[in-house]
Write a protein that holds these residues in place. Structure first.
Motif, short mmCIF file in Angstrom:
data_model
loop_
_atom_site.label_atom_id
_atom_site.label_comp_id
_atom_site.label_asym_id
_atom_site.label_seq_id
_atom_site.Cartn_x
_atom_site.Cartn_y
_atom_site.Cartn_z
N GLU A 1 46.63 26.59 30.78
CA GLU A 1 46.87 27.88 31.39
C GLU A 1 45.96 28.95 30.79
O GLU A 1 45.44 29.81 31.49
CB GLU A 1 48.34 28.28 31.20
N ARG A 2 45.79 28.86 29.50
CA ARG A 2 44.96 29.84 28.83
C ARG A 2 43.52 29.75 29.36
O ARG A 2 42.89 30.74 29.68
CB ARG A 2 44.98 29.60 27.32
N GLU A 3 43.04 28.51 29.49
CA GLU A 3 41.68 28.32 29.97
C GLU A 3 41.49 28.87 31.38
O GLU A 3 40.52 29.53 31.69
CB GLU A 3 41.34 26.83 29.98
N ARG A 4 42.46 28.52 32.20
CA ARG A 4 42.34 28.96 33.59
C ARG A 4 42.43 30.46 33.71
O ARG A 4 41.67 31.09 34.43
CB ARG A 4 43.44 28.29 34.41
N LEU A 5 43.38 30.98 32.99
CA LEU A 5 43.56 32.41 33.00
C LEU A 5 42.26 33.09 32.56
O LEU A 5 41.85 34.11 33.11
CB LEU A 5 44.72 32.77 32.05
N ALA A 6 41.62 32.50 31.59
CA ALA A 6 40.37 33.04 31.07
C ALA A 6 39.32 33.14 32.18
O ALA A 6 38.63 34.15 32.32
CB ALA A 6 39.85 32.17 29.93
N GLY A 7 39.23 32.06 32.98
CA GLY A 7 38.25 32.06 34.07
C GLY A 7 38.57 33.13 35.10
O GLY A 7 37.69 33.87 35.56
N TYR A 8 39.84 33.22 35.42
CA TYR A 8 40.32 34.20 36.40
C TYR A 8 40.03 35.62 35.91
O TYR A 8 39.44 36.44 36.62
CB TYR A 8 41.83 33.96 36.58
N GLU A 9 40.39 35.83 34.66
CA GLU A 9 40.25 37.15 34.08
C GLU A 9 38.77 37.57 33.99
O GLU A 9 38.42 38.70 34.28
CB GLU A 9 40.86 37.13 32.67
N LYS A 10 37.96 36.61 33.60
CA LYS A 10 36.54 36.90 33.44
C LYS A 10 35.94 37.44 34.74
O LYS A 10 35.23 38.44 34.76
CB LYS A 10 35.81 35.61 33.02
N ALA A 11 36.30 36.75 35.84
CA ALA A 11 35.77 37.18 37.13
C ALA A 11 36.25 38.57 37.49
O ALA A 11 35.48 39.41 37.98
CB ALA A 11 36.18 36.16 38.21
N LEU A 12 37.53 38.82 37.23
CA LEU A 12 38.07 40.15 37.55
C LEU A 12 37.40 41.23 36.72
O LEU A 12 37.02 42.29 37.23
CB LEU A 12 39.59 40.18 37.29
N THR A 13 37.28 40.94 35.43
CA THR A 13 36.69 41.91 34.52
C THR A 13 35.29 42.31 34.95
O THR A 13 34.91 43.48 34.89
CB THR A 13 36.66 41.33 33.09
N GLU A 14 34.53 41.35 35.38
CA GLU A 14 33.17 41.63 35.84
C GLU A 14 33.14 42.65 36.97
O GLU A 14 32.15 43.32 37.19
CB GLU A 14 32.49 40.34 36.30
N ARG A 15 34.27 42.68 37.70
CA ARG A 15 34.34 43.65 38.80
C ARG A 15 35.15 44.89 38.43
O ARG A 15 35.57 45.64 39.29
CB ARG A 15 34.99 43.00 40.03
N ASN A 16 35.47 44.96 37.14
CA ASN A 16 36.27 46.08 36.67
C ASN A 16 37.64 46.15 37.33
O ASN A 16 38.15 47.23 37.62
CB ASN A 16 35.55 47.41 36.90
N ILE A 17 38.20 44.99 37.56
CA ILE A 17 39.56 44.96 38.10
C ILE A 17 40.47 44.56 36.96
O ILE A 17 40.21 43.57 36.27
CB ILE A 17 39.68 43.95 39.25
N SER A 18 41.50 45.34 36.74
CA SER A 18 42.36 45.01 35.61
C SER A 18 43.43 43.99 36.02
O SER A 18 43.83 43.92 37.18
CB SER A 18 43.01 46.26 35.05
N LEU A 19 43.86 43.25 35.04
CA LEU A 19 44.85 42.20 35.26
C LEU A 19 46.20 42.79 35.65
O LEU A 19 46.69 43.69 35.00
CB LEU A 19 45.00 41.41 33.95
#
Lengths: 337, 337
Positions: free
Chosen positions: B195-213
């Motif tokens: 879950e941590r790994e997946r979340l990391a991938g998800y979060e990374k993509a969002l962050t790049e677009r300046n979208i907060s979790l």
DNA sequence: CTGAAAGCGCTAACAA
DNA sequence: TTGTTAGCGCTTTCAG
């Protein structure tokens, strides 16, 4: 830790004879509590696991039951397998699976393979029962039960549901919903008995309503999604547009639904579709598939119980067990206005 | 016909010694053509099948490979199994299947069961890799390979695809399609690493677009259809309506789609949905599921090839094999207007 | 209650 | 090239 520890090692370490060790691991004969404890301790300490090969070699019991299937990944087979497996585990049997891809040669090979592996019994799941193989198995004297839609004709142990009745009932159900032009897509790879039986059920229902058989509405496909898709697509492309389609397998039925949609019709608004078996996907697809429910898990459970009983020389009440089916009304069939 | 015929019987009937018979059935040592033919004839005549138990007992080779799976009926597992099976057959190995229902205890039991059955190697398919079990297997010295999304951290033989990258890519893909509120439904039964790994991938993509979790958009479900259905239903019932949903398993994704439809929204018009794995049903469902394609069959094939090589003491180039994934664009994700 | 010994069906030295 | 023999690890008489 490496499992090189044998009964001998245990015996030596415990200061007893190997027969004593054998006695405690099988508790086959009385052993003094004191000695027993000693042996048990050594076993735990060494991590000793008896070698079942050696054991089987002398006892002639392999604790293995062979299961022959046409195709593991078929969901019909799969769900039956769940039942088989669970019961097997309950009785401490291991399952040896053999996939035949519905090939007659391969099926014979599988029988021999399983025999070679010393299975104590065989559960055979097969679309078509080969007379030749039945005879062969009987000659070998290996306990066996069959799950098949065409096994009733032989003097063998079978579990099934009634094909003719189910097909008849579903056709009747469709008729009752106001559908008259009912496509009948069979999924039984060129088997004559099964197709004949099913056709009989279909025909009977039509005849009762004085509807004559239309060859254009009948297709002989395969059990797969693709089989159903292609059969339906073909029919539609030939300009034959039924009121409803009865496909004798759920995955194929879903293929048929997709073919219908791809041809620009809606399910169930334009064409109703009914399946057969009620596998998992029938509830997952939308519209939810109206289908003939079969107790798949139970069929597997019953079949393996039969062979276990045969192995144990217990008496079986019935050679033929027929489990009930029912029509599961869901969303893919609606009343025709 | 009953398989009581032993090598002795054959020898006697052919008028040779048992070693000669052994030699011809294994062609391990030269035998005169004449004698050989004679023996072969007797074998055919009697229908003799060598007893593999006895053979294994002396050769220490069982021709058995154990496969431990969390759940046979899971389609992800199923499709991997196809690859495993086919390669096994190619190398004349038989598969012994053990189902753990993702239970840690049961998994340990399975290891021991398989060990007891004298398997020569083990292929382990598991959502989560237990450190304890890894150590145990290593201590036993049994050749093993792992198919798991979290096995990379251990010093063991693994085949996998990159989770983080795939999750990142799919999230990015969804973002590129104009979706900003992306629900993330995980299907990994309380495993932390995965879950941590997946979340990391998800979060990374969002962050790049300046979208907060947004915690409300994240759900922890199970791999099943029901798991996906319930997670999505819950989110919708809480009034959270995403632009798109990324569900890390296809069956669960389909559950999610159905939950969405049942709540009165359309897929993909109102909400796009993406899956993970690309199992058979992804192509069968309508709308066809856009998903992360994984080479399931190949993963199985590679994994068992690894253990076969280990059994044969061949040198393995890599301990970790990472197979490529790709985003399979189908119909369940569309551009957001 | 316990041990010695035979043997399950086969392979693999070792002789011949 | 062939036969004899010793096990593989275990269960199961048969004596004690």
């Amino acid at each position: 830790m490496k499992s090189n520890i044998t009964i001998k090692d245990v015996a030596k370490k415990a200061g007893v004879s190997i027969s004593t060790v054998s006695r405690v691991i099988n508790d086959s004969k009385p052993v003094t509590d004191e000695v027993k404890q000693k042996v048990l301790d050594v076993i735990k300490e060494t991590g000793y696991i008896p070698n079942p090969l050696a054991r089987s070699l002398v006892t002639k019991k392999s604790q293995l039951i062979g299961v022959i299937v046409p195709e593991v990944s078929d969901s019909f087979v799969n769900e039956i397998l769940n039942g088989v497996e669970e019961i097997a585990k309950m009785y401490d049997y291991e399952i040896l699976l053999a996939n035949t891809y519905s090939d007659k040669e391969q099926e014979l090979k599988s029988i021999n393979l399983l025999r070679a592996k010393q299975v104590e019994g065989i559960v055979m799941i097969s679309w078509i029962v080969e007379e030749e193989h039945v005879e062969y198995m009987q000659k070998c004297g290996i306990p066996a039960s069959y799950i098949s839609k065409t096994a009733r004709d032989y003097d063998i142990y079978t579990v099934s549901t009634s094909n003719v009745d189910a097909t008849y009932d579903m056709t009747k159900y469709l008729l009752d919903k106001g559908h008259e032009k009912i496509a009948f897509v069979m999924t039984s790879q060129d088997d004559t008995i099964l197709e004949r039986e099913r056709l009989a059920g279909y025909e009977k229902a039509l005849t009762e309503r004085n509807i004559s058989l239309d060859e254009n509405l009948i297709k002989h496909g395969t059990t797969t999604y693709e089989g159903g898709y292609n059969s339906m697509k073909e029919m539609l492309d030939q300009g034959v547009v039924p009121h409803a389609a009865f496909v004798t397998g759920d995955e194929a039925a879903i293929g048929a639904i997709n073919a219908i949609c791809d041809s620009g019709y809606r399910v169930p608004e334009d064409i109703s579709v009914a399946g057969f078996n009620d596998v998992k996907i029938a509830k997952m697809y939308r519209p939810k598939l109206t289908t003939v429910h079969q107790p798949l898990y139970d069929m597997g459970a019953v079949a393996i119980r039969m062979v276990i009983k045969m192995i144990n020389k217990e008496i079986l009440e019935d050679k033929k067990i027929e489990l009930p089916y029912r029509i599961e009304e869901r969303e893919s069939v609606i009343e025709r206005r």
